[in-house]
Design a protein around this motif. Structure first.
Motif, PDB file in Angstrom:
ATOM      1  N   ILE A  62      -5.582  -4.315   1.178  1.00  0.00           N
ATOM      2  CA  ILE A  62      -5.141  -4.962   2.415  1.00  0.00           C
ATOM      3  C   ILE A  62      -3.887  -4.261   2.936  1.00  0.00           C
ATOM      4  O   ILE A  62      -3.252  -3.482   2.225  1.00  0.00           O
ATOM      5  CB  ILE A  62      -4.873  -6.477   2.207  1.00  0.00           C
ATOM      6  N   SER A  63      -3.548  -4.561   4.173  1.00  0.00           N
ATOM      7  CA  SER A  63      -2.355  -3.956   4.779  1.00  0.00           C
ATOM      8  C   SER A  63      -1.094  -4.538   4.148  1.00  0.00           C
ATOM      9  O   SER A  63      -1.112  -5.601   3.521  1.00  0.00           O
ATOM     10  CB  SER A  63      -2.335  -4.220   6.289  1.00  0.00           C
ATOM     11  N   ARG A  64      -0.001  -3.834   4.332  1.00  0.00           N
ATOM     12  CA  ARG A  64       1.285  -4.298   3.811  1.00  0.00           C
ATOM     13  C   ARG A  64       1.640  -5.662   4.393  1.00  0.00           C
ATOM     14  O   ARG A  64       2.114  -6.547   3.688  1.00  0.00           O
ATOM     15  CB  ARG A  64       2.369  -3.273   4.139  1.00  0.00           C
ATOM     16  N   ASP A  65       1.403  -5.847   5.692  1.00  0.00           N
ATOM     17  CA  ASP A  65       1.708  -7.128   6.332  1.00  0.00           C
ATOM     18  C   ASP A  65       0.895  -8.267   5.712  1.00  0.00           C
ATOM     19  O   ASP A  65       1.414  -9.349   5.463  1.00  0.00           O
ATOM     20  CB  ASP A  65       1.461  -7.067   7.841  1.00  0.00           C
ATOM     21  N   GLU A  66      -0.401  -8.007   5.478  1.00  0.00           N
ATOM     22  CA  GLU A  66      -1.245  -9.024   4.850  1.00  0.00           C
ATOM     23  C   GLU A  66      -0.771  -9.311   3.423  1.00  0.00           C
ATOM     24  O   GLU A  66      -0.771 -10.464   2.983  1.00  0.00           O
ATOM     25  CB  GLU A  66      -2.703  -8.563   4.807  1.00  0.00           C
ATOM     26  N   ALA A  67      -0.343  -8.263   2.705  1.00  0.00           N
ATOM     27  CA  ALA A  67       0.150  -8.446   1.335  1.00  0.00           C
ATOM     28  C   ALA A  67       1.427  -9.276   1.317  1.00  0.00           C
ATOM     29  O   ALA A  67       1.587 -10.167   0.474  1.00  0.00           O
ATOM     30  CB  ALA A  67       0.381  -7.090   0.679  1.00  0.00           C
ATOM     31  N   LEU A 111      11.141  -0.823   2.246  1.00  0.00           N
ATOM     32  CA  LEU A 111      10.294  -0.053   3.152  1.00  0.00           C
ATOM     33  C   LEU A 111       9.083   0.517   2.427  1.00  0.00           C
ATOM     34  O   LEU A 111       8.015   0.642   2.993  1.00  0.00           O
ATOM     35  CB  LEU A 111      11.094   1.091   3.792  1.00  0.00           C
ATOM     36  N   THR A 112       9.255   0.874   1.169  1.00  0.00           N
ATOM     37  CA  THR A 112       8.154   1.395   0.371  1.00  0.00           C
ATOM     38  C   THR A 112       7.736   0.316  -0.618  1.00  0.00           C
ATOM     39  O   THR A 112       8.539  -0.113  -1.432  1.00  0.00           O
ATOM     40  CB  THR A 112       8.596   2.654  -0.399  1.00  0.00           C
ATOM     41  N   PRO A 113       6.494  -0.143  -0.550  1.00  0.00           N
ATOM     42  CA  PRO A 113       6.075  -1.200  -1.465  1.00  0.00           C
ATOM     43  C   PRO A 113       6.041  -0.702  -2.900  1.00  0.00           C
ATOM     44  O   PRO A 113       5.804   0.465  -3.171  1.00  0.00           O
ATOM     45  CB  PRO A 113       4.673  -1.569  -0.972  1.00  0.00           C
ATOM     46  N   LYS A 114       6.316  -1.607  -3.823  1.00  0.00           N
ATOM     47  CA  LYS A 114       6.256  -1.321  -5.245  1.00  0.00           C
ATOM     48  C   LYS A 114       5.264  -2.284  -5.875  1.00  0.00           C
ATOM     49  O   LYS A 114       4.901  -3.281  -5.277  1.00  0.00           O
ATOM     50  CB  LYS A 114       7.631  -1.514  -5.880  1.00  0.00           C
ATOM     51  N   GLU A 115       4.845  -1.977  -7.093  1.00  0.00           N
ATOM     52  CA  GLU A 115       3.920  -2.862  -7.789  1.00  0.00           C
ATOM     53  C   GLU A 115       4.605  -4.194  -8.068  1.00  0.00           C
ATOM     54  O   GLU A 115       5.781  -4.241  -8.413  1.00  0.00           O
ATOM     55  CB  GLU A 115       3.485  -2.204  -9.101  1.00  0.00           C
ATOM     56  N   LEU A 169      -2.208 -12.246  -9.903  1.00  0.00           N
ATOM     57  CA  LEU A 169      -2.425 -11.275  -8.828  1.00  0.00           C
ATOM     58  C   LEU A 169      -1.538 -10.068  -9.085  1.00  0.00           C
ATOM     59  O   LEU A 169      -0.351 -10.210  -9.385  1.00  0.00           O
ATOM     60  CB  LEU A 169      -2.071 -11.860  -7.465  1.00  0.00           C
ATOM     61  N   ARG A 170      -2.134  -8.882  -8.960  1.00  0.00           N
ATOM     62  CA  ARG A 170      -1.385  -7.634  -9.059  1.00  0.00           C
ATOM     63  C   ARG A 170      -1.393  -6.982  -7.688  1.00  0.00           C
ATOM     64  O   ARG A 170      -2.451  -6.778  -7.092  1.00  0.00           O
ATOM     65  CB  ARG A 170      -2.040  -6.702 -10.067  1.00  0.00           C
ATOM     66  N   PHE A 171      -0.218  -6.675  -7.178  1.00  0.00           N
ATOM     67  CA  PHE A 171      -0.046  -5.982  -5.903  1.00  0.00           C
ATOM     68  C   PHE A 171       0.357  -4.545  -6.230  1.00  0.00           C
ATOM     69  O   PHE A 171       1.391  -4.321  -6.844  1.00  0.00           O
ATOM     70  CB  PHE A 171       1.074  -6.641  -5.081  1.00  0.00           C
ATOM     71  N   ARG A 172      -0.471  -3.574  -5.829  1.00  0.00           N
ATOM     72  CA  ARG A 172      -0.196  -2.171  -6.149  1.00  0.00           C
ATOM     73  C   ARG A 172      -0.376  -1.309  -4.910  1.00  0.00           C
ATOM     74  O   ARG A 172      -1.427  -1.327  -4.281  1.00  0.00           O
ATOM     75  CB  ARG A 172      -1.136  -1.686  -7.252  1.00  0.00           C
ATOM     76  N   PRO A 173       0.647  -0.540  -4.546  1.00  0.00           N
ATOM     77  CA  PRO A 173       0.528   0.323  -3.370  1.00  0.00           C
ATOM     78  C   PRO A 173      -0.534   1.396  -3.573  1.00  0.00           C
ATOM     79  O   PRO A 173      -0.674   1.939  -4.666  1.00  0.00           O
ATOM     80  CB  PRO A 173       1.908   0.956  -3.230  1.00  0.00           C
ATOM     81  N   THR A 174      -1.304   1.661  -2.522  1.00  0.00           N
ATOM     82  CA  THR A 174      -2.312   2.712  -2.582  1.00  0.00           C
ATOM     83  C   THR A 174      -2.025   3.808  -1.568  1.00  0.00           C
ATOM     84  O   THR A 174      -2.270   4.962  -1.837  1.00  0.00           O
ATOM     85  CB  THR A 174      -3.732   2.162  -2.332  1.00  0.00           C
ATOM     86  N   HIS A 175      -1.534   3.457  -0.394  1.00  0.00           N
ATOM     87  CA  HIS A 175      -1.163   4.423   0.642  1.00  0.00           C
ATOM     88  C   HIS A 175       0.247   4.077   1.089  1.00  0.00           C
ATOM     89  O   HIS A 175       0.528   2.912   1.357  1.00  0.00           O
ATOM     90  CB  HIS A 175      -2.093   4.350   1.855  1.00  0.00           C
ATOM     91  N   GLY A 176       1.103   5.074   1.191  1.00  0.00           N
ATOM     92  CA  GLY A 176       2.492   4.756   1.488  1.00  0.00           C
ATOM     93  C   GLY A 176       3.119   5.494   2.635  1.00  0.00           C
ATOM     94  O   GLY A 176       4.310   5.704   2.619  1.00  0.00           O
ATOM     95  N   GLU A 177       2.360   5.919   3.609  1.00  0.00           N
ATOM     96  CA  GLU A 177       2.998   6.537   4.767  1.00  0.00           C
ATOM     97  C   GLU A 177       3.879   5.494   5.447  1.00  0.00           C
ATOM     98  O   GLU A 177       3.599   4.309   5.410  1.00  0.00           O
ATOM     99  CB  GLU A 177       1.953   7.056   5.760  1.00  0.00           C
ATOM    100  N   ARG A 178       4.920   5.946   6.067  1.00  0.00           N
ATOM    101  CA  ARG A 178       5.880   5.019   6.683  1.00  0.00           C
ATOM    102  C   ARG A 178       5.229   4.112   7.732  1.00  0.00           C
ATOM    103  O   ARG A 178       5.578   2.956   7.863  1.00  0.00           O
ATOM    104  CB  ARG A 178       7.022   5.816   7.291  1.00  0.00           C
ATOM    105  N   THR A 179       4.258   4.637   8.475  1.00  0.00           N
ATOM    106  CA  THR A 179       3.658   3.845   9.550  1.00  0.00           C
ATOM    107  C   THR A 179       2.381   3.118   9.126  1.00  0.00           C
ATOM    108  O   THR A 179       1.877   2.295   9.874  1.00  0.00           O
ATOM    109  CB  THR A 179       3.322   4.743  10.755  1.00  0.00           C
ATOM    110  N   TYR A 180       1.858   3.451   7.947  1.00  0.00           N
ATOM    111  CA  TYR A 180       0.601   2.842   7.519  1.00  0.00           C
ATOM    112  C   TYR A 180       0.645   2.640   6.007  1.00  0.00           C
ATOM    113  O   TYR A 180       0.518   3.602   5.252  1.00  0.00           O
ATOM    114  CB  TYR A 180      -0.571   3.759   7.897  1.00  0.00           C
ATOM    115  N   GLN A 181       0.860   1.405   5.595  1.00  0.00           N
ATOM    116  CA  GLN A 181       0.960   1.112   4.172  1.00  0.00           C
ATOM    117  C   GLN A 181      -0.131   0.132   3.766  1.00  0.00           C
ATOM    118  O   GLN A 181      -0.366  -0.859   4.449  1.00  0.00           O
ATOM    119  CB  GLN A 181       2.339   0.544   3.843  1.00  0.00           C
ATOM    120  N   ARG A 182      -0.805   0.422   2.656  1.00  0.00           N
ATOM    121  CA  ARG A 182      -1.877  -0.421   2.120  1.00  0.00           C
ATOM    122  C   ARG A 182      -1.556  -0.749   0.674  1.00  0.00           C
ATOM    123  O   ARG A 182      -0.945   0.042  -0.031  1.00  0.00           O
ATOM    124  CB  ARG A 182      -3.220   0.303   2.175  1.00  0.00           C
ATOM    125  N   LEU A 183      -1.998  -1.926   0.250  1.00  0.00           N
ATOM    126  CA  LEU A 183      -1.839  -2.331  -1.141  1.00  0.00           C
ATOM    127  C   LEU A 183      -3.167  -2.807  -1.691  1.00  0.00           C
ATOM    128  O   LEU A 183      -3.959  -3.437  -0.981  1.00  0.00           O
ATOM    129  CB  LEU A 183      -0.810  -3.464  -1.280  1.00  0.00           C
TER     130      LEU A 183
END
Length: 84
Positions: free
Chosen positions: A60-65, A10-14, A24-38
């Protein structure tokens, strides 16, 4: 390393992916439950160099990531250790 987790956290990790030359490095930037960006940072491994050449950074959004991660895995990219 090719073992897949049955559930996406549920919470993205690097996370890091590489095809042997590109990274490619995927790193979370915003982690609210309803709005996650990486933040996705791309780089290139340079032969004989200790440091990767950073090429691009975008958010990008979590879904796009998740979609990008899946596409890269299907194309043969593998998880790797942090490179920068």
């Amino acid at each position: 390393m090719s073992r897949r987790s049955p559930r996406v956290p549920l919470t993205p990790k690097e996370g890091w992916l590489s095809d042997g030359r590109q990274v490619l490095r995927f790193r979370p930037t915003h982690g609210e439950r309803t709005y996650q960006r990486l933040e996705i940072t791309s780089g290139e491994l340079l032969p004989g160099e200790a440091v990767s050449l950073l090429k691009n950074r975008r958010e990008i959004s979590r879904d796009e990531a998740l979609k990008l991660w899946g596409e890269k895995r299907k194309a043969g990219w593998v998880p790797c250790s942090p490179l920068w």
